[in-house]
Design a protein around this motif. Structure first.
Motif, mmCIF file in Angstrom:
data_model
loop_
_atom_site.group_PDB
_atom_site.id
_atom_site.type_symbol
_atom_site.label_atom_id
_atom_site.label_comp_id
_atom_site.label_asym_id
_atom_site.label_seq_id
_atom_site.Cartn_x
_atom_site.Cartn_y
_atom_site.Cartn_z
ATOM 1 N N HIS A 8 0.777 -1.171 -0.470
ATOM 2 C CA HIS A 8 0.060 -0.204 -0.049
ATOM 3 C C HIS A 8 0.772 0.798 -0.199
ATOM 4 O O HIS A 8 2.375 1.076 0.261
ATOM 5 C CB HIS A 8 -0.783 -0.115 1.171
ATOM 6 C CG HIS A 8 -1.757 -0.905 1.402
ATOM 7 N ND1 HIS A 8 -3.023 -1.022 0.232
ATOM 8 C CD2 HIS A 8 -1.623 -2.909 1.548
ATOM 9 C CE1 HIS A 8 -3.384 -2.252 0.736
ATOM 10 N NE2 HIS A 8 -2.914 -2.971 1.039
ATOM 11 N N ASP A 13 -3.960 3.833 1.997
ATOM 12 C CA ASP A 13 -3.398 3.373 3.725
ATOM 13 C C ASP A 13 -2.072 2.817 4.200
ATOM 14 O O ASP A 13 -1.969 2.943 5.139
ATOM 15 C CB ASP A 13 -4.919 3.323 4.765
ATOM 16 C CG ASP A 13 -4.389 1.268 4.329
ATOM 17 O OD1 ASP A 13 -3.213 0.579 3.807
ATOM 18 O OD2 ASP A 13 -5.325 0.638 5.525
ATOM 19 N N HIS A 38 -5.906 -0.052 -1.322
ATOM 20 C CA HIS A 38 -7.405 -0.360 -1.416
ATOM 21 C C HIS A 38 -8.046 0.293 -1.833
ATOM 22 O O HIS A 38 -8.504 1.432 -2.156
ATOM 23 C CB HIS A 38 -7.442 0.172 0.234
ATOM 24 C CG HIS A 38 -6.494 -0.948 1.196
ATOM 25 N ND1 HIS A 38 -7.258 -2.110 1.793
ATOM 26 C CD2 HIS A 38 -5.966 -0.212 2.213
ATOM 27 C CE1 HIS A 38 -6.319 -2.574 2.216
ATOM 28 N NE2 HIS A 38 -5.870 -1.445 2.883
ATOM 29 N N THR A 134 -7.136 2.242 9.660
ATOM 30 C CA THR A 134 -5.876 2.113 9.918
ATOM 31 C C THR A 134 -5.649 3.102 9.939
ATOM 32 O O THR A 134 -4.675 4.011 10.863
ATOM 33 C CB THR A 134 -5.055 2.767 8.479
ATOM 34 O OG1 THR A 134 -5.006 0.736 7.929
ATOM 35 C CG2 THR A 134 -3.153 2.221 8.467
ATOM 36 N N HIS A 249 3.029 -1.057 4.405
ATOM 37 C CA HIS A 249 1.917 0.160 5.091
ATOM 38 C C HIS A 249 2.726 0.864 5.164
ATOM 39 O O HIS A 249 2.458 2.070 4.820
ATOM 40 C CB HIS A 249 0.802 0.064 5.632
ATOM 41 C CG HIS A 249 -0.191 -0.664 5.714
ATOM 42 N ND1 HIS A 249 -0.208 -2.269 5.039
ATOM 43 C CD2 HIS A 249 -1.240 -0.776 4.909
ATOM 44 C CE1 HIS A 249 -1.977 -1.770 4.989
ATOM 45 N NE2 HIS A 249 -2.809 -1.510 4.832
#
Ligand code: AMP
Ligand code: MN
Ligand code: MN
Ligand code: MN
Length: 276
Positions: A8, A13, A38, A134, A249
């Protein structure tokens, strides 16, 4: 081949821009990469260009939020055409409702004695269409309320926890069709994260196969090593191809670095072989 096909950026996020994720993936030895934000493909051009400059093979990707049997399932799409209008429109519809849901989460958390979390979470949001749990978790950590994002999910934000607000995402059939319409393959992300009964898992995988789904993630940063073996067996039983991705992330968040997971078990067919 070091394939990392799930991670990501700030487009959803994550905390690094797409080109920064590309550089980090390359620095950690990734040779085939996909950015899978996402419900968003706005980072694909930057990711693809950065990968190309670094000499890293690239697949355009996305991770779509789906509701199946009242629970959230994530479906990764790989090798999608980011210009596909069907995919663009489907993702936009899926993102709609995130803002209202986040406001409701803020109200719910306030009743639990945690005021102003919606405003707090907004400070961490880089894409205003993509406020997620998140961002709430990062705020709860930085405001001293939780010790880690994992702690925030365990105590407040995880499915069924006191700060959780149920949300209806895309239908499985729609998400798979959008990915297929965009020329890609659909992959069930981190199946070990879903709290389904064995019967429900069987129905989920059966429906996915009926829709033309061919692969699941086996080696993912969202699985424990025990789950690597468990879902390798699931892949064998259902005849699924397998995928591998860190679900990275942010630096210092989560368990796994880009490109650092074990390889797929050698008897499983990698989903990415068709594109090499
Ligand atoms: P949302 O799309 O707003 O429901 O947020 C989902 C995101 O929250 C996931 O993509 C993960 O990044 C994160 N997440 C969900 N469940 C957990 C968990 N149990 N522990 C840590 N992060 C989680
Ligand atoms: Mn996420
Ligand atoms: Mn996911
Ligand atoms: Mn993910």
């Amino acid at each position: 081949m070091n394939a990392d096909l799930h991670c990501h950026s700030t487009v959803s996020d994550g905390q690094l821009a797409p080109a920064e994720v590309a550089r980090r993936a390359h620095a950690h030895g990734v040779t085939l990469w996909a950015l899978t934000d996402h419900d968003e493909i706005g980072g694909q051009a930057e990711a693809r260009d950065a990968a190309q400059q670094l000499g890293m093979s690239y697949l355009c990707g996305v991770e779509i939020s789906v509701t199946w049997a009242s629970r959230t399932v994530h479906v990764v799409g790989l090798h999608v055409d980011p210009a596909s209008q069907v995919l663009i429109d489907g993702l936009e519809r899926t993102r709609n409702g995130r803002a209202a849901r986040a406001e409701a989460m803020g109200e719910q958390l306030a009743t639990l004695g945690l005021p102003d979390t919606y405003e707090g979470a907004l400070k961490y949001v880089s894409n205003p269409d993509m406020i997620s749990r998140t961002h709430f978790a990062r705020y709860l950590v930085d405001s001293g309320c939780c010790t880690s994002t994992q702690d925030a999910f365990t105590r407040y934000l995880g499915d069924g926890k006191p700060g959780y607000i149920a949300h209806r995402w895309a239908k499985l059939a729609d998400a798979v069709k959008w990915i297929q319409a965009a020329g890609g393959e659909a992959i069930i992300a981190h199946p070990g994260r879903y709290e389904y009964t064995p019967l429900e898992f069987g129905a989920l995988f059966g429906e996915f196969i009926d829709l033309g789904g061919k692969a699941i993630e086996v080696i993912t940063g969202s699985h424990t090593p025990d789950q690597y073996a468990e879902y390798a067996d699931v892949a064998r039983r259902f005849g699924f191809e397998a995928s591998r991705g860190s679900d990275f992330h942010a630096v210092g968040e989560g368990r796994v670095e880009l490109g650092s997971l074990p390889p797929l078990p050698s008897d499983l067919k990698p989903v990415w072989e068709r594109w090499l």
